[in-house]
Design an enzyme around this catalytic site. Structure first.
Site, PDB file in Angstrom:
ATOM      1  N   ASP A 187     -77.654  49.686  29.032  1.00 36.58           N
ATOM      2  CA  ASP A 187     -76.783  48.944  27.764  1.00 36.58           C
ATOM      3  C   ASP A 187     -77.941  48.234  27.173  1.00 36.58           C
ATOM      4  OD1 ASP A 187     -74.391  49.276  26.711  1.00 36.58           O
ATOM      5  OD2 ASP A 187     -73.692  47.632  27.596  1.00 36.58           O
ATOM      6  N   ASP A 233     -67.375  49.609  28.907  1.00 38.65           N
ATOM      7  CA  ASP A 233     -67.280  48.343  29.180  1.00 38.65           C
ATOM      8  C   ASP A 233     -66.051  48.101  29.976  1.00 38.65           C
ATOM      9  OD1 ASP A 233     -69.976  47.948  28.094  1.00 38.65           O
ATOM     10  OD2 ASP A 233     -69.190  47.372  25.938  1.00 38.65           O
TER      11      ASP A 233
END
Length: 362
Positions: A187, A233
């Site tokens: 990420d 997420d």
């Protein structure tokens, strides 16, 4: 405040209810309801596969027309969304059916080969109640397909997230740390190192993210300036939080200390993400803040309680998931990834009657 507060609330719902449903799914004796277990090897490969997929999507958007790609993806997620939403609302809808409701059983069977070499590709068993849920979900699907409205997008996104947390299981805390650590690097690199993640997120017209309009109070339901949160997420920390809930239950102390600790840690991490994004006016990789919080908070509690050894020696698949198929490959199936678990189990054992589940992989 309204936009980001709503995103936080929407993110918490599938984690909380998905974790609770993952426990009942894990304890189910019905092999058709068995979840898919992510091993340490799968966890180590996951960031690499995700990076290749993300880069591939980025190149597709750069080379080909964005309009045609999104049209194809819309049709794909239209089918997946209907199945996922139907599976999500089915337990709630069952309460509204009267006792004398004429509930007939159906089976959709698609096989390959003949005789002893015959292999089941799709074995979808359903009933009249399932058809009603599918019909209701189809209304949302048509709404999404025609309007791409943010409410329809979020309904599908919540359904995907809840199914992901419910049906994807980590086998132990070490595997969870490997998965979260790898995706932490993934990420950070793709958000700060390149513009790939942000470009794909803004170009990808599919319910792979939750959105909420920041100009809702000015433009109402037709608002178009969105704050967004990727489903990864939600699902990735969510399956780790669900693992900690199963660990709490394995301790047999009638407390859910680690579950609530990690749940609070997720709220803290997501709030910190929003705060940093607001200060620096730049998109933030949520896992940069969620991973240290979701791992660090429960680990501090374990250190304080002297249960670090028990935490890392806990094996979910050995205690309550003795026959869970391992997620070691991704078989090709027609219809939806709902049949991933079915297809894997058929390769591991002799064919049997089973009920097709909702999408269990993001």
């Amino acid at each position: 405040a309204l936009a980001y507060g709503s995103l936080v609330l929407m993110a918490l719902l599938p984690i909380f209810f998905g974790a609770l449903r993952s426990v009942s799914c894990a304890k189910s004796k019905n092999s058709s309801e068995m979840p898919e277990t992510i091993t340490s090897r799968d966890a180590a490969r996951f960031p690499i596969v995700a990076s290749c997929t993300l880069l591939g999507l980025y190149l597709f958007f750069k080379i080909f027309s964005q309009e045609y790609i999104n049209l194809l993806l819309s049709m794909y997620f239209f089918v997946l969304g209907i199945l996922a939403l139907s599976h999500t609302i089915s337990p709630m809808m069952n309460r509204f059916f009267p006792a004398n409701f004429p509930n007939k059983q159906y089976q959709l069977l698609f096989t390959q080969g003949f005789g002893e070499s015959k292999e089941e590709i799709v074995n979808y068993e359903f009933d009249t109640k399932d058809l009603v849920c599918l019909a209701l979900s189809s209304v949302v699907g048509v709404w999404y397909l025609l309007r791409k409205h943010w409410i329809a997008n979020n309904l599908f996104g919540l359904a995907f997230s809840l199914n992901g947390v419910e049906l994807l299981h980590l086998n132990n805390v070490s595997t969870g740390c490997i998965l979260l650590g790898g995706l932490f690097i993934y990420d950070v690199f793709w958000v700060f190192g390149t513009n790939v993640m942000v470009t794909v997120a803004k170009s990808f017209e599919a319910p792979i993210k939750l959105v909420f309009p920041q100009d809702l109070l000015e433009k109402g339901l037709e608002a178009d300036n969105f704050a967004m949160l990727g489903l990864g997420d939600i699902v990735i920390p969510g399956i780790f939080i669900a693992l900690l809930l199963r660990f709490d239950i394995s301790l047999k102390k009638n407390t859910h200390t680690y579950f609530y600790t990690s749940f609070v840690a997720y709220i803290f991490g997501l709030g910190l993400t929003i705060f940093i994004m607001h200060i620096f006016k730049h998109a933030q990789p949520a896992l940069l803040y969620l991973v240290p919080a979701c791992i660090g908070f429960p680990l501090l509690v374990a250190l304080a309680k002297g249960e670090v050894t028990e935490m890392f020696s806990y094996e979910s698949s050995a205690e309550i998931l003795p026959h869970t198929p391992r997620l070691t490959h991704f078989p090709t199936v027609s219809g939806s990834p709902a049949s991933l678990a079915d297809s894997m189990q058929q390769k591991l054992s002799c064919p049997r009657r089973r009920r097709q589940q909702s999408p269990s992989a993001m």
